[in-house]
Write an enzyme that holds these catalytic residues in place. Sequence first.
Site, PDB file in Angstrom:
ATOM      1  N   GLU A 169      -2.987  18.993  67.750  1.00 24.75           N
ATOM      2  CA  GLU A 169      -1.665  18.825  67.142  1.00 24.75           C
ATOM      3  C   GLU A 169      -1.234  20.142  66.553  1.00 24.75           C
ATOM      4  O   GLU A 169      -2.084  20.922  66.122  1.00 24.75           O
ATOM      5  CB  GLU A 169      -1.846  17.918  65.919  1.00 24.75           C
ATOM      6  CG  GLU A 169      -1.217  16.621  65.949  1.00 24.75           C
ATOM      7  CD  GLU A 169      -1.557  15.788  64.723  1.00 24.75           C
ATOM      8  OE1 GLU A 169      -1.739  14.609  64.933  1.00 24.75           O
ATOM      9  OE2 GLU A 169      -1.627  16.318  63.587  1.00 24.75           O
TER      10      GLU A 169
ATOM     11  N   ARG B  49      -5.610  -1.252  57.905  1.00 25.50           N
ATOM     12  CA  ARG B  49      -6.524  -1.892  56.944  1.00 25.50           C
ATOM     13  C   ARG B  49      -5.980  -1.668  55.542  1.00 25.50           C
ATOM     14  O   ARG B  49      -4.985  -0.965  55.371  1.00 25.50           O
ATOM     15  CB  ARG B  49      -7.892  -1.206  57.055  1.00 25.50           C
ATOM     16  CG  ARG B  49      -7.755   0.305  56.863  1.00 25.50           C
ATOM     17  CD  ARG B  49      -9.069   1.028  56.830  1.00 25.50           C
ATOM     18  NE  ARG B  49      -8.910   2.459  56.923  1.00 25.50           N
ATOM     19  CZ  ARG B  49      -8.671   3.296  55.931  1.00 25.50           C
ATOM     20  NH1 ARG B  49      -8.518   2.824  54.704  1.00 25.50           N
ATOM     21  NH2 ARG B  49      -8.565   4.586  56.131  1.00 25.50           N
TER      22      ARG B  49
ATOM     23  N   LYS C 150      -6.140   7.378  67.299  1.00 26.76           N
ATOM     24  CA  LYS C 150      -5.016   8.261  66.942  1.00 26.76           C
ATOM     25  C   LYS C 150      -4.146   8.685  68.118  1.00 26.76           C
ATOM     26  O   LYS C 150      -2.936   8.845  67.952  1.00 26.76           O
ATOM     27  CB  LYS C 150      -5.535   9.495  66.199  1.00 26.76           C
ATOM     28  CG  LYS C 150      -6.043   9.147  64.824  1.00 26.76           C
ATOM     29  CD  LYS C 150      -6.431  10.365  64.034  1.00 26.76           C
ATOM     30  CE  LYS C 150      -7.064   9.886  62.744  1.00 26.76           C
ATOM     31  NZ  LYS C 150      -7.412  10.961  61.837  1.00 26.76           N
TER      32      LYS C 150
END
Length: 471
Positions: free
Chosen positions: A199, A290, A115
């Site tokens: 974040e 994916r 990430k």
Amino acid sequence: MLKKVLIANRGEIAVRIVRACAEMGIRSVAIYTEPDRYALHVKRADESFSLGDDPLAGYLDPLRIVNLAVETGCDAIHPGYGFLSENAEFARLCEKNNITFIGPKSTVIDKMGDKTAARDSMREADVPITPGSDGNLADLDEALSLAEEVGYPVMIKATSGGGGRGIRRCDSAEELRQQYPRVISEATKAFGSAEVFLEKCIVNPRHIEVQILADTHGNVIHLYERDCSIQRRNQKLIEIAPSPQLTPEQRDYVGDLAVRAAQAVGYENAGTVEFLLTGNEVYFMEMNTRVQVEHTITEQITGVDIVREQIRIAAGEKLSYRQQDIQYRGFALQFRINAEDPKNDFLPSFGRITHYYAPGGPGVRVDTAIYTGYEIPPYFDSMCLKLVVWALDWEDAINRGQRALDDMRLHGIKTTATYYQQILNHPDFRSGHFDTGFVPAHPELLNYSDKRRPSAVALALATAIAAHTGW
Ligand code: ADP
Ligand code: ADP
Ligand code: MG
């Protein structure tokens, strides 16, 4: 074209991949561990091989799986979702052994499967990201000063996290001090990595994600978006395509942004770019490199078979569609039917399915690996069935969802099905206005009766008897 594919997964997604292979004339090889000996994917594949007694180890052993693919004459491996699907080492091992990995290149998984690395790539590509860390956090002090800078509330997140785990919201410095070590220990246990980042928390955003397809000839297209705002503890429950709450301009904007994100990293195969939306602001959150659990609803509105495209792309073929060929029609909803007891804090409810009757009729699709008599093993994810409905308009799609959930009989275990019917009935949901705060804001939706609604005939009969006997 590929001739034989090993499926490095289990459950409904393994069955989904077997189906795509069968339609394409490709042989499929299943793997399983002993608790899965009687699983549907084992029965449905052309060949199947046991990888030992341990419930999980076999599914997580890159070397054994790649060796098996070589030994059985497979030319490719489809990793599904979860397990090794976002493991760059696994993809590298495939590349080394001349086995086609049905997914992006290992270097791209390195970039987007992580990430913080993904945030770096997006920053470079001018894709807006949530304010927060540059890279991983060194220590609590760095977390505290960064939190001051971006302002509370903040999120501490596991860098290699997934499935909604390893994420904690912190509303103050005190909470951050408490949660920081907890996320690290959760990340280490669940993902084998202690790396975390921070974040800004976007309060009650909408989760909007864009499905993309990219071939190995430089073509990238998107298949429009999904709205996955109906979540509990950062885990998706009901997914919708397209989002009933985007303007056409917003739809085009996130679609273009996702294509740009994919192009920037040289993405190949199917992938999903996840965004958080608040008001008119859009932030990149992560990319899943994916096939996703909810790819089904995009298939229903566009008619594109995403797993088939994945296989074609991996075989080096060009995309079957140009962007202008992609049209969407109607609305699709997916209900993740989990073997859990909503009334008991969603505690997993594993065991034997004593009776299963599949819902059907127009606009209904079921992706599952369960059957009557199947015993759900306690070692894996609790999702046991995906019920997907489609209709031309939003209200009809909701009513079809209600009807299909009513149709389905799944006895022997507790599931989330009746809870979803309560959500479908809620006026905010029906009006198409909801965000990730919906589920926590409506605990009253858990106060439903476990008993099935008595039929009109049974009610009339009970009333007549009551009147007759003078109750
Ligand atoms: P999707 O992103 O397709 O909506 P989920 O986040 O619900 O899927 O995850 C699907 C499955 O994959 C779950 O079983 C989840 O635990 C597993 N999973 C997802 N990401 C990871 C990861 N990074 N590591 C391990 N398992 C993961
Ligand atoms: P996972 O890899 O587990 O899917 P994500 O990064 O996609 O993790 O986040 C999962 C969910 O957590 C999101 O759909 C969203 O509801 C919530 N979430 C994650 N980051 C934030 C954020 N910065 N602000 C608000 N909610 C967030
Ligand atoms: Mg996510």
